[in-house]
Write an enzyme that holds these catalytic residues in place. Structure first.
Site, PDB file in Angstrom:
ATOM      1  N   GLU A  78       1.024  -1.180  -0.103  1.00 32.41           N
ATOM      2  CA  GLU A  78      -0.147  -0.134   0.051  1.00 32.41           C
ATOM      3  C   GLU A  78       0.917   1.277   0.070  1.00 32.41           C
ATOM      4  OE1 GLU A  78      -3.098   0.014   3.094  1.00 32.41           O
ATOM      5  OE2 GLU A  78      -3.685   2.140   2.492  1.00 32.41           O
TER       6      GLU A  78
ATOM      7  N   ASN B 210      -6.747   1.545   2.618  1.00 31.04           N
ATOM      8  CA  ASN B 210      -7.462   2.570   2.861  1.00 31.04           C
ATOM      9  C   ASN B 210      -7.085   3.848   1.882  1.00 31.04           C
ATOM     10  OD1 ASN B 210      -8.713   1.494   5.175  1.00 31.04           O
ATOM     11  ND2 ASN B 210      -7.355   2.493   6.493  1.00 31.04           N
TER      12      ASN B 210
ATOM     13  N   ASN C 197     -12.204  -0.993  -0.938  1.00 30.97           N
ATOM     14  CA  ASN C 197     -11.523  -1.301   0.141  1.00 30.97           C
ATOM     15  C   ASN C 197     -12.160  -0.828   1.478  1.00 30.97           C
ATOM     16  OD1 ASN C 197      -9.022  -2.570   1.655  1.00 30.97           O
ATOM     17  ND2 ASN C 197      -9.122  -0.117   2.400  1.00 30.97           N
ATOM     18  N   GLU C 198     -12.474  -1.935   2.067  1.00 32.05           N
ATOM     19  CA  GLU C 198     -12.990  -1.736   3.567  1.00 32.05           C
ATOM     20  C   GLU C 198     -14.184  -0.631   3.625  1.00 32.05           C
ATOM     21  OE1 GLU C 198     -10.285  -1.306   6.720  1.00 32.05           O
ATOM     22  OE2 GLU C 198      -9.721  -3.559   6.506  1.00 32.05           O
TER      23      GLU C 198
ATOM     24  N   TYR D 161      -6.882  -8.788  11.778  1.00 31.03           N
ATOM     25  CA  TYR D 161      -5.595  -8.398  12.302  1.00 31.03           C
ATOM     26  C   TYR D 161      -5.753  -9.161  13.727  1.00 31.03           C
ATOM     27  CZ  TYR D 161      -4.427  -5.313   8.396  1.00 31.03           C
ATOM     28  OH  TYR D 161      -4.396  -5.250   7.217  1.00 31.03           O
TER      29      TYR D 161
ATOM     30  N   GLU E 258      -6.342  -9.148   3.558  1.00 24.35           N
ATOM     31  CA  GLU E 258      -5.606  -8.502   4.619  1.00 24.35           C
ATOM     32  C   GLU E 258      -5.692  -9.287   5.752  1.00 24.35           C
ATOM     33  OE1 GLU E 258      -5.927  -4.257   5.602  1.00 24.35           O
ATOM     34  OE2 GLU E 258      -6.754  -3.822   3.333  1.00 24.35           O
TER      35      GLU E 258
ATOM     36  N   GLN F 220       1.345  -6.148   5.588  1.00 22.25           N
ATOM     37  CA  GLN F 220       1.474  -5.866   4.438  1.00 22.25           C
ATOM     38  C   GLN F 220       3.097  -6.552   3.992  1.00 22.25           C
ATOM     39  OE1 GLN F 220       0.943  -1.909   3.078  1.00 22.25           O
ATOM     40  NE2 GLN F 220      -0.820  -1.610   4.379  1.00 22.25           N
TER      41      GLN F 220
HETATM   42  O1  AHR Z   1      -3.242  -2.522   6.099  1.00 28.79           O
HETATM   43  C1  AHR Z   1      -3.417  -1.304   6.733  1.00 28.79           C
HETATM   44  C2  AHR Z   1      -4.818  -1.128   6.840  1.00 28.79           C
HETATM   45  O2  AHR Z   1      -5.432  -1.834   7.678  1.00 28.79           O
HETATM   46  C3  AHR Z   1      -5.241  -0.920   5.452  1.00 28.79           C
HETATM   47  O3  AHR Z   1      -5.207   0.209   4.748  1.00 28.79           O
HETATM   48  C4  AHR Z   1      -6.878  -1.058   5.716  1.00 28.79           C
HETATM   49  O4  AHR Z   1      -7.379  -1.681   4.502  1.00 28.79           O
HETATM   50  C5  AHR Z   1      -6.983  -1.774   6.819  1.00 28.79           C
HETATM   51  O5  AHR Z   1      -8.079  -1.236   7.848  1.00 28.79           O
END
Ligand code: AHR
Length: 515
Positions: free
Chosen positions: A27, A72, A172-173, A244, A292, A351
């Site tokens: 990103e 994002n 995305n999201e 995450y 992700e 990432q």
């Molecule tokens: O990977 C970091 C961020 O986490 C990304 O930009 C977003 O898609 C997620 O919230």
């Protein structure tokens, strides 16, 4: 000494791992691109500004597909800003990460970098501030051979041949309030389906992924997937998932149990997607793109770790330094992905460099492997083949995993996380790879494995990732403090084996068919 038994049968498979299961993510965020994989003037940089030391580590890591440019970031991105003569490209404020984006690296450079790294490019379109027409234009610029304004523009820019990007993410999201121009499920479903139509008219060979919820703890999770798929079902092949893992509560047993919540998340999304299919009397199956996933918490909440004042270019943000404990939870996540190989056919470690990443660099200096580098590299290297349905007999423990939403304290129970978390992959040529996480922090574990339907097996490579200090990290000064070492004590008799796993350890055992 803890004991566990594993029964495998070569005929009882979950599914074959798709090469795209071993993807990662780049990103425009912090030093992922600038000072990470791209740094003109770095002693190892080539004529295109690609850091050779990073490229070498990427090849060793073994990702297969690379998602870009966000995240994002994509929800406010104009792809046109990142193509054409570099000196004419605009500098823009990036509202996702409160940085300045110089645009010296864009889509064409990314595709070139992917070719150099030998990975498939995956692109995301902006469905935040922009919409279906621009998404279609982006596909045309990248993939149309020539003879139209946009495809000829690409050729003028120096890329004569179409990029042939197959995998596209529809935003995305989009459910996250933090997203630039977040949407309701209805709004997003409508815009996604219209974007999908135009993009596929521009190139009928592409595959499209709709955004799922940005996390299982989102209040709209479930209803979001259902509504979005009711709009997009016929027009997409994929739905995305993001997770995450965290250890905010500094509770190691619960942290190591938390990958089990990924299993539940995956199974819930499959159920929702298949319910949408059932209501339409459709035999089509939407595949899951876990685009992700990682451990991320230290640099997630404190604003000073996410945002640096003064709109800097490529500030050092989200530079999570991973410990052994993180690598163990991460290994558990690898096992969760492998064990759903039938439906999770694409996944991207978020990432790649510097930003919550397996590879760290110093701008102008060296690059090194974080602890999480190792389980990923091993999964990519040894995880190719048929994942077997393992019957595991092992005691479990109760855990309570913390994943707050806004100001709410949320705990997700895992009633019985088996101390042994394991995936088994039957490789080409009669071999077998075992990925085993011993979640017991105190006790060694003996694992008896019976592998039915295999011939006589011999030990190939066997390694363990462990350290006397769960918080041990790799740093520039000590880049190899945590790394796999030989696993001892494995006994093999035909297709039965006995493994000895140290407490709090990640183990990979690769067996080859004896000739
Ligand atoms: O990977 C970091 C961020 O986490 C990304 O930009 C977003 O898609 C997620 O919230």
């Amino acid at each position: 000494m803890r004991k566990a038994k594993v029964l495998l049968d070569r005929n009882f498979t979950i599914g074959r791992t798709d090469p795209r299961l071993f993807g990662a993510f780049v990103e425009h965020l912090g030093r992922c691109v600038y000072g990470g994989l791209y740094e003109p003037g770095h002693p190892t940089a080539n004529a295109k500004g690609f850091r050779h030391d990073v490229l070498e580590l990427v090849r060793e890591l073994g990702p297969t597909i690379m998602r870009y440019p966000g995240g994002n970031f994509v929800s406010g991105y104009n792809w046109e800003d990142g193509v054409g003569p570099v000196e004419k490209r605009p500098k823009r404020l990036d509202y996702a990460w409160f940085s300045t984006e110089p645009n010296s690296f864009g889509t064409n450079e990314f595709v070139d970098w992917c070719r150099a790294a030998k990975v498939e490019p995956m692109l995301a379109v902006n469905l935040g501030t922009r919409g279906p027409q621009d998404a279609g234009y982006f596909v045309e610029y990248c993939n149309h051979p020539g003879g139209t304004a946009l495809s000829d523009l690409r050729r003028q820019h120096g890329w004569e041949n179409p990029h042939g990007v197959r995998f596209w993410c529809l935003g995305n999201e989009m459910d996250g309030p933090w997203q630039t121009c977040a949407k309701t499920a209805e709004e997003y479903g409508r815009i996604a389906v219209e974007a999908a139509k135009i993009m596929r008219w521009a190139d009928k060979t592409i595959e499209l992924a709709a955004c799922g919820s940005s996390g299982r703890s989102m209040p709209t999770f479930g209803a979001w997937e259902d509504t979005v798929l009711q709009h997009c079902f016929d027009d997409v092949e994929w739905i995305s998932l993001h997770t995450y893992l965290n250890n905010w509560k500094d509770d190691a047993p619960s942290f190591l149990a938390s990958p089990d919540l990924m299993d539940a998340f995956i199974e819930e999304v499959i159920a929702i997607a298949d319910a949408v299919a059932a209501k339409r009397r459709s035999s089509k199956r939407i595949m899951l793109s876990f685009d992700e996933w990682n451990v991320w918490y230290r640099t997630r909440r404190p604003r000073e770790n996410r945002v640096k004042p003064g709109w800097p270019i490529a500030p050092p943000i989200l530079e999570e330094v991973y410990s052994l404990e993180d690598a163990l939870a991460f290994g558990g996540a690898c096992i969760s992905l492998l064990n759903h190989a039938d439906r999770v056919r694409c996944a991207c470690l978020a990432q790649l460099v510097n930003v919550i990443a397996p590879i760290m660099t110093e701008t102008g200096g060296p690059a090194w492997r974080q602890t999480i580098f190792h389980p990923f590299a091993q999964m990519s290297r040894f995880g190719r083949g048929d994942v077997l349905r393992a019957k595991i007999d092992c005691e479990g423990y109760a855990a309570s995993c913390y994943d707050p939403r806004g100001t709410q304290e949320l705990f997700y129970p895992v009633p019985a996380a088996p101390y042994l978390k394991l995936a088994a992959v039957a490789n080409e040529g009669g071999g077998l790879s075992l990925f085993a996480l011993n979640r017991d922090l105190e006790r060694e574990m003996t694992v008896s494995v019976e592998a039915r339907g295999f011939g006589k097996l011999a030990l190939g490579e066997a390694s363990v990732l462990m350290h006397s200090d769960l918080k041990a990290t790799n740093t520039k000064a000590h880049p190899e403090r945590v790394k796999p070492v030989r696993l001892r004590g494995t006994r093999i008799a035909g297709a039965s084996l006995r493994l000895k796993l140290a407490p709090a350890s990640w183990n990979v055992v690769q067996l080859v068919a004896e000739k």
